[in-house]
Design a protein around this motif. Structure first.
Motif, short mmCIF file in Angstrom:
data_model
loop_
_atom_site.label_atom_id
_atom_site.label_comp_id
_atom_site.label_asym_id
_atom_site.label_seq_id
_atom_site.Cartn_x
_atom_site.Cartn_y
_atom_site.Cartn_z
N CYS A 447 28.02 63.39 45.58
CA CYS A 447 29.23 62.59 45.40
C CYS A 447 29.00 61.29 46.10
O CYS A 447 29.08 61.53 47.35
N CYS A 450 31.75 60.92 49.08
CA CYS A 450 32.09 62.05 50.03
C CYS A 450 30.71 62.14 50.91
O CYS A 450 29.67 61.73 50.57
N CYS A 470 33.12 66.81 42.07
CA CYS A 470 33.10 66.96 43.36
C CYS A 470 34.30 67.93 44.05
O CYS A 470 35.37 67.58 43.79
N CYS A 473 36.82 65.60 46.72
CA CYS A 473 37.70 64.57 46.31
C CYS A 473 38.18 64.77 44.83
O CYS A 473 38.86 63.80 44.38
ZN ZN Z 1 33.75 63.55 46.33
#
Ligand code: ZN
Ligand code: ADP
Ligand code: ZN
Length: 741
Positions: A447, A450, A470, A473
């Motif tokens: 991701c 993140c 993910c 998030c």
């Molecule tokens: Zn994420």
């Protein structure tokens, strides 16, 4: 009667730690003062160009140099909504969390009342047939409408009973009502109760616990420490029955996942009074109705999740916190309260016993019990005829695994199914696979929002290998056709999640149903119940995450297979051992809860790990015995008191800059006080250094005594709010954090 120059001190839902003064609404235009006191009543007030709803928390005369005050617009109550103990406990919560009182009060009120809606009616609803005795024509045999008509032939039914007896009845009721065949009517809440059904005779250990609670002279904190299936719920039920017999109200808190229709119907059937449920599955109107029924004293038993701890209890008798170790009691945003701790504060203020129970008590509660602050009530054996499950460790080092499962484990599943039992396969990772890897160049899907900019967090493979998601998030994208780095087509899911397990088990055990239970497959409060109903009593397999760890009594469940505990054995969080032990013991406790004996298979690459060995040979109590001295030696809770300041922002430097300034502020507040020391850990980037594009950092504060921590925070909070660095970040304070990320 208040004097004409009375000033209202109003708590408004704003992130500023102060009250706002208003004059009462203009009496000339019909806004009479509430006759039962002003404190605790809601008012609508002008605030800049806006209107807000606040709660009067004090009154007073105007200060001599007060500027011209604005008048409030209208009273929203003619009797205080928040009064006595509840208001006092919420003031305590505001001090303890260092959060503005207005925000705390807004958190405590159900959304509809927070918005300013009037108190709702609190009667219940029931349905009846319009022409009893007749059978309407053209109803499909066995369909919903036909079954509802059959039910109502036996007499009118309230909606709660219908929820239990006939899932999906609402559609049927609407269809029948349009045809004029049935109608809905209001009934007083007290009319809704079935006759109480007697429970089993308590065993001596249960009786001893019941007696302690029943005979408690006033506030007494009791820890009911009983192995899974030892009959803790029976103790709650009997203690509640005694409380009801004295004409008092009981509040029961249960974890998010524990509040099942199964559990509610057990309470309803046994207690012989209406049981009011309060949980996140209700709409705003329903939540306000339950809260108001408690406020009016009509709700005698309120069973709810975390926020139910805020219900008013005008005639209190008992507070119960089931599975008190459960993480869902801690609110992780906004006002970060812990419902169990607030229940204890309220019990003390109300002077009633508080019964907190668990098979795996938190180390905080065990520590309190050992220090003599809680009465320690133990249930060491399973109730009735059930025996504890047998735990077998499967050492899978060097063994071939298929989707992460060893042959021994698959054989165990086969044997359990052949014997007519049900099987639970537990894996604490949802999705298909935790990583998508390019077999040719080593690229893996990460991701971008993140983790650190250099090293993203792996995205989980979902949808049988078609989607990436993910878990930090929520970002989603399709699985790429080819590797973005080398264009190879050799993209392979690595590792095993519940979806992949389900796929393999369905293939291997095609003769039985295989049901997956995790947040992906089980949305909505009834979903779980429907899954269990599909399974019935016949042999079958449940695959799932910790959603399966608690709250469900499946009498035919004889085998629990635990796979993938190894990831949890090597975590840096000081609470990891406690959380993993609780999870393992709770999952294992699902096996063999009734007549049939249970087995637990624990598949691991680390059969000699001390934590596993301790749990297998000594159970949770042995784990706690070893862990408490280690926490003490290392200076961790419950032996020190922690608070966590967190900050996040898009610019990478801003969170650390704010926390450094905050640390200086905090350090200087205690500088003059030679006896009080505050220890700092950080500021450092959070373990999850970036989430959804925001850089995150944290600063842990600890002190050997609670007072030092709170004095420092009290003194420093105004300066923290005023720091120039504070304007560049989103920051929050978490007192007694349960998660350190
Ligand atoms: Zn994420
Ligand atoms: P816990 O809450 O500790 O998991 P429960 O109260 O749900 O345990 O009890 C587990 C099972 O044992 C339930 O089916 C319950 O009806 C039964 N049970 C509890 N107490 C007794 C008892 N004294 N005698 C017989 N059965 C009991
Ligand atoms: Zn590649």
């Amino acid at each position: 009667m208040a004097a004409p120059h009375t000033v209202l001190r109003v708590a408004l839902p704003l992130p500023v730690p102060r009250l706002f003064d208003y004059l009462p609404p203009d009496a000339e235009t019909g806004h009479a003062l509430p006759p039962d006191g002003l404190v605790g009543c809601r008012v609508r007030v002008p605030f800049g160009p806006r209107e807000l709803v606040g709660v009067v928390v004090a009154t007073g005369g105007p200060a001599p140099d007060a500027p011209e005050l604005r008048a409030a617009l209208a009273w929203l109550d003619n009797a205080p909504l928040l009064r006595g103990e509840l208001l006092a406990s919420l003031r305590w919560l505001s001090r303890y969390t260092h959060a503005p009182l207005g925000e705390v009060l807004a958190t405590a009120l159900p959304a509809a009342l927070r918005r300013g809606d009037p108190l709702p009616d609190t009667h219940g609803w029931a349905w009846r047939k319009l022409s009893p005795g007749t059978t309407p024509t053209r109803l499909r045999e066995g369909g919903g409408p036909q079954r509802l008509v059959a039910l109502l032939d036996g007499g009118s039914r309230d909606e709660e009973a219908l929820d239990e007896r006939l899932p999906g009845w609402r559609t049927a009721a609407r269809a029948l009502a349009t045809r004029g065949l049935v109608e809905r009517f209001a009934v007083a809440a007290s009319q809704l109760a079935p006759d109480p059904r007697p429970g089993p005779m308590p065993n001596p250990a249960q009786q001893a616990a019941i007696d302690v609670v029943r005979e408690a002279p006033g506030f007494t904190a009791c820890l009911l420490d009983g192995v899974t299936g030892s009959g803790k719920t029976e103790v709650y039920l009997q203690a509640i029955a005694a409380c009801l017999a004295r004409g008092r109200q009981a509040l029961v808190l249960v974890p998010e996942i524990g509040l099942t229709p199964q559990m509610l119907s057990r309470f309803r059937a046994r207690l012989g009074v209406p049981v009011h449920a309060l949980h996140s599955g209700l709409n705003d109107g329903e939540r306000a109705r339950v809260w108001t029924a408690a406020w009016r004293g009509e709700a005698r038993v309120i069973v709810g999740t975390r926020s139910a701890v805020f219900v008013p209890l005008p005639s209190p008798g008992l507070l119960v916190v089931d599975e008190e170790h459960d993480g869902s009691y801690k609110q992780q945003d906004g006002i970060r309260y812990h419902a169990r701790d607030l229940a204890l504060v309220r019990g003390k203020a109300l002077d009633v016993p508080v019964l907190v129970g668990s098979a795996t008590p938190s180390l905080e509660s065990l520590h309190n019990a050992r220090a003599g602050r809680y009465v320690h009530l133990r249930l060491r054996q399973r109730a009735g005829n059930a025996v504890p499950p047998v735990v077998r460790v499967l050492d899978v080092r060097k063994r071939a695994l298929d989707a992460g499962l060893s042959d021994q484990l698959l054989q165990g599943v086969r044997a359990a199914l052949d014997a007519g039992g049900q099987v639970l396969v537990f894996k604490n990772r949802r999705g298909y696979a935790p990583v998508l890897l390019c077999h040719d160049c080593g690229w893996s899907a990460q991701c971008r929002r993140c983790g650190s900019p250099e090293q993203g967090r792996p995205m989980t493979v979902h949808g049988a290998g078609r989607r990436l998601q993910c878990h930090h998030c929520g970002a989603r994208q399709p699985v790429p056709m080819a590797c973005p780095d080398c264009a190879s087509l050799a993209l392979q899911p690595q590792g095993v999640g519940t979806e992949r397990l389900e796929e393999l088990l369905a293939e291997r055990f095609a003769d039985v149903p295989v049901l997956r239970i995790d947040r992906g497959s089980t949305r909505g409060r009834d979903a779980l119940q429907r899954h269990f109903a599909t399974l019935g009593d016949a042999p079958g397999i449940l695959v799932g995450t910790q959603m399966l760890a608690k709250g469900h009594d499946l009498p035919n469940l004889t085998l629990v297979a635990v796979v993938g505990v190894d990831e949890g054995l090597f975590s840096a969080d000081f609470r990891a051992g406690e959380k993993l032990s609780q999870l393992l013991v709770q999952v294992a406790g699902r096996a063999g809860r009734a007549e049939r004996a249970g087995t637990v298979l624990l598949q691991t690459h680390h059969p000699g790990h001390p934590l596993l060995q301790t749990l297998i040979h000594g159970g949770y109590a042995a784990f706690a015995d070893g862990e408490l001295p280690q926490r003490e030696a290392a200076g961790f809770p419950p032996f020190v008191h922690l608070a966590m300041l967190r900050a996040e922002a898009r610019p990478a430097e801003a969170p650390l800059a704010f926390l450094r300034a905050a640390r200086d502020c905090l350090a200087s507040t205690l500088a003059a006080d030679a006896t009080a020391t505050l220890a700092f850990d950080g500021p450092v980037p959070a373990p999850m250094a970036r989430r959804a594009g925001m850089h995150r950092a944290q600063l842990a504060l600890s002190a050997a005594d609670r007072r030092t921590l709170h004095v420092a925070l009290d003194r420093a909070m105004p300066s923290l709010h005023a720091l120039p660095e504070a304007r560049r970040v989103r920051w929050s304070l978490d007192v007694d954090p349960t998660d350190l990320y």
